[in-house]
Design a protein around this motif. Sequence first.
Motif, PDB file in Angstrom:
ATOM      1  N   PRO A 631       0.821  -1.209   0.000  1.00  0.00           N
ATOM      2  CA  PRO A 631       0.000   0.000   0.000  1.00  0.00           C
ATOM      3  C   PRO A 631       0.855   1.260   0.000  1.00  0.00           C
ATOM      4  O   PRO A 631       2.008   1.243   0.438  1.00  0.00           O
ATOM      5  CB  PRO A 631      -0.793  -0.122   1.307  1.00  0.00           C
ATOM      6  N   TYR A 633       0.322   5.745   0.598  1.00  0.00           N
ATOM      7  CA  TYR A 633      -0.605   6.765   1.072  1.00  0.00           C
ATOM      8  C   TYR A 633       0.000   8.147   0.888  1.00  0.00           C
ATOM      9  O   TYR A 633       1.207   8.336   1.047  1.00  0.00           O
ATOM     10  CB  TYR A 633      -0.917   6.576   2.567  1.00  0.00           C
ATOM     11  N   ASP A 647      -4.621  10.444  -0.820  1.00  0.00           N
ATOM     12  CA  ASP A 647      -4.569   9.511  -1.953  1.00  0.00           C
ATOM     13  C   ASP A 647      -3.995   8.201  -1.438  1.00  0.00           C
ATOM     14  O   ASP A 647      -3.156   8.191  -0.526  1.00  0.00           O
ATOM     15  CB  ASP A 647      -3.689  10.067  -3.076  1.00  0.00           C
ATOM     16  N   GLU A 648      -4.439   7.088  -1.995  1.00  0.00           N
ATOM     17  CA  GLU A 648      -3.917   5.790  -1.592  1.00  0.00           C
ATOM     18  C   GLU A 648      -4.091   4.794  -2.726  1.00  0.00           C
ATOM     19  O   GLU A 648      -4.858   5.001  -3.664  1.00  0.00           O
ATOM     20  CB  GLU A 648      -4.615   5.276  -0.333  1.00  0.00           C
ATOM     21  N   GLY A 649      -3.348   3.708  -2.637  1.00  0.00           N
ATOM     22  CA  GLY A 649      -3.425   2.662  -3.650  1.00  0.00           C
ATOM     23  C   GLY A 649      -2.454   1.545  -3.312  1.00  0.00           C
ATOM     24  O   GLY A 649      -1.943   1.455  -2.192  1.00  0.00           O
ATOM     25  N   HIS A 650      -2.185   0.690  -4.286  1.00  0.00           N
ATOM     26  CA  HIS A 650      -1.250  -0.425  -4.116  1.00  0.00           C
ATOM     27  C   HIS A 650      -0.261  -0.434  -5.273  1.00  0.00           C
ATOM     28  O   HIS A 650      -0.644  -0.209  -6.431  1.00  0.00           O
ATOM     29  CB  HIS A 650      -1.988  -1.763  -4.062  1.00  0.00           C
ATOM     30  N   THR A 651       0.988  -0.684  -4.966  1.00  0.00           N
ATOM     31  CA  THR A 651       2.000  -0.780  -6.004  1.00  0.00           C
ATOM     32  C   THR A 651       1.814  -2.071  -6.802  1.00  0.00           C
ATOM     33  O   THR A 651       1.082  -2.979  -6.379  1.00  0.00           O
ATOM     34  CB  THR A 651       3.408  -0.764  -5.405  1.00  0.00           C
ATOM     35  N   ARG A 652       2.487  -2.145  -7.927  1.00  0.00           N
ATOM     36  CA  ARG A 652       2.494  -3.395  -8.684  1.00  0.00           C
ATOM     37  C   ARG A 652       3.270  -4.457  -7.915  1.00  0.00           C
ATOM     38  O   ARG A 652       4.066  -4.149  -7.027  1.00  0.00           O
ATOM     39  CB  ARG A 652       3.122  -3.186 -10.064  1.00  0.00           C
TER      40      ARG A 652
END
Length: 739
Positions: A631, A633, A647-652
């Motif tokens: 993750p 952030y 903002d947030e997400g997940h790397t490859r």
Amino acid sequence: MSPSAKGQNLTGHDKIILSGMVKNRAQQAVPFASLKIRGTDEGTTTDSLGRFSFSASASGEQTLVVSSIGFNTYTQPVNLQGKDITMQIVLQPRRQELQGVVISAGSFEASDKAKGASLTPMDAVTVAGSNNDLATALRSLPGAQQIGEQAGLFVRGGTGEETKQFIDGMLMPFPNYPSIPGLPQPARVDPFLFQGILFSSGGYSALYGEAMSSALILNSVDLPDRSSADFSAFLPGNLSAGFQKITGDKKGSYGISGSYNNQHLYNRIVPQEPDYFYGPEYYNGNANLGRKIGKTGMLKLYVSWDHGHTALRNPDVDSLSLKSAYTSKSRNLYAHVNYRQLLGDSWKISAGLAYDDNRDEVNTRLLDRDNQQVFLSHDPYRYKNSDFLTRSVFAQGRLVLTHMFGRNQSIDFGAEHFYTRDRFTHNDSLSALTDHLSAVFAEGNLQLSSHISARAGLRMEYSSLLGRTTWSPRLSLAYRISDGAQFNAAYGMFYQKPDNVYLFANRRLDFSRADHYVINFTRKADNRFFRIEAYYKQYHDLVKTDPAYDNNGKGYAKGIELFWRDKKTIPDLDYWVSYTYLDTKRDFLDYPYTLRPAFTSPHTATLAVKKFFPGISTSVNVSYAFAAGRPYYDIAEQPEGPARVRDEGHTRAYNVVNLHIAYLFNMFKKWKQPAFSGVALGANNLLGTRQVFGYNYSSNGLNKIPVTPPARRYYFIGFFTSFGVDRTSDFMDNMDSNL
């Protein structure tokens, strides 16, 4: 045994070599049996095939004592004079007892007693992608995360600061070169200095403290087998050399080694991001001294010193038309002395002193496109031209007494004191911290029955800086269900002081704590090793930095780990597979609520394969590492109230294939002393897959720059040679050693 392996003892007699095999009544090998000349500390342990060989300085009529859990103690008179001795020893089983129960919950051991079960110094050198670095090599074991942009070892949801490193019981406070944003940093120690490595990812002994997540416990070599020297030269820019000398009476040794590494030329040939305008450059030296004192005493001294200098430029995340420059200069001096002695037949004393002087200097600059310094007085640029200087002095004293009972039972108790003085300068602002941390501890190792062993301990610590006292109970159990298979369980409370960066902001912070619960099943048989382990950790009193510096943080980590190693199925092939499932969340630092930490991946796996081809004296090592996306952030502070996630997400997913090849040969065949040489080459991330570890955000959240490795691939090629020790057998033994 060749004549060159012999020496002279103090009485003028040849040093006698005792060798042979230890078997049971069924003529089966007895691995890991202990052999010792009574009244001395000279002896050895049988290998996985029951074989042994060691040299004895004592002379005349002596008594050889052989012991192994599950068997009656065996004694035999030996005359250590005139010629070497070869013997076949048969141990008689002790009634209603099985082979020893070794507690292993939460830990991997690599030593003379546990070869192949985990990581030996040779593994650290030869596993593809390790780069002769202990922390990097340990990432191939379950529990460790694949972190490529920070220094340190991240274990089971813990930060890199929550793993501590100990050498002969002494804390090494700065095991890696200082962190540089977005880049890993190498370790400061050479894995060949150690005969044993214990990687404890949970539930470790009460003899050690100040590590919430993991302990890396290293035991240095007492005396080498013979004098030796080595030299290596590798592109992209590494030179190293050293020697180890045995004294004339065979009771002591001393050695010096050094290395120099400068990546400047390599970075000009292989394009890099960031733009390095100096280094990375590292030079390191170390010296060691070992001396037997009397019949059973051993004195060891180790000193290391190093210097690092790296300077780089990146696009400034707040204004892509500008650049950010970061320069790091460091120097470190570390020394420790350790002494141990048997006191009669049932007592042992171990004492040590350690000292570390560390200096880290960091300069940040804001530059224009022509690399000229720019000064802007408004946010977020006003602090981008800064100078930081950290000076840390550390000292430790430690004393441990051990009382040994029958059936491999013992009790350890002792005390240690840590002194730290830290001075932090930011531009013209100075902050200083001094702490005296005292600890007392006791731990018993008990053989409750032929099937059950236990280890119970208690540790107390007091910090003068925090004004707090902690009590840490530790308990481990092992239950043998058959020869080679057992269940293990462990529980413990582990405290750790907040890092200085937080104490400078609030000196009233308290200890943080992690409670560990571990259970596993292991089986060793026929050169194969299997382990499955489940664990749960509860974090208390973690440091929060928003909205204020306090200990209101919390978290947990739980998971399942698998490890399988096989050295038998395919001749001259060693491979292992590890898998880690991790479920963890934390509310700490500036996190507005409980989140999965940005340095953790829920699924991590490693495949390491090492194949030696005797016919062409070539070793081929391949490794594959996988980690599910981590993750990330963008956490923004608010003028009023807690920070928020913008903002947030997940790397490859992380996917890396590494390939190392070494051709071994002897270019000094006419020399009396053995020599070993080789040519090695390799590539890390052979397939060039793009790795993203996270993102850097501008203060307004509009710019987002990925954190990636400096280059898609890393190449090396070089030559190495050693005199006095034939390392070819190390490669062969690495394939053949039993589990």
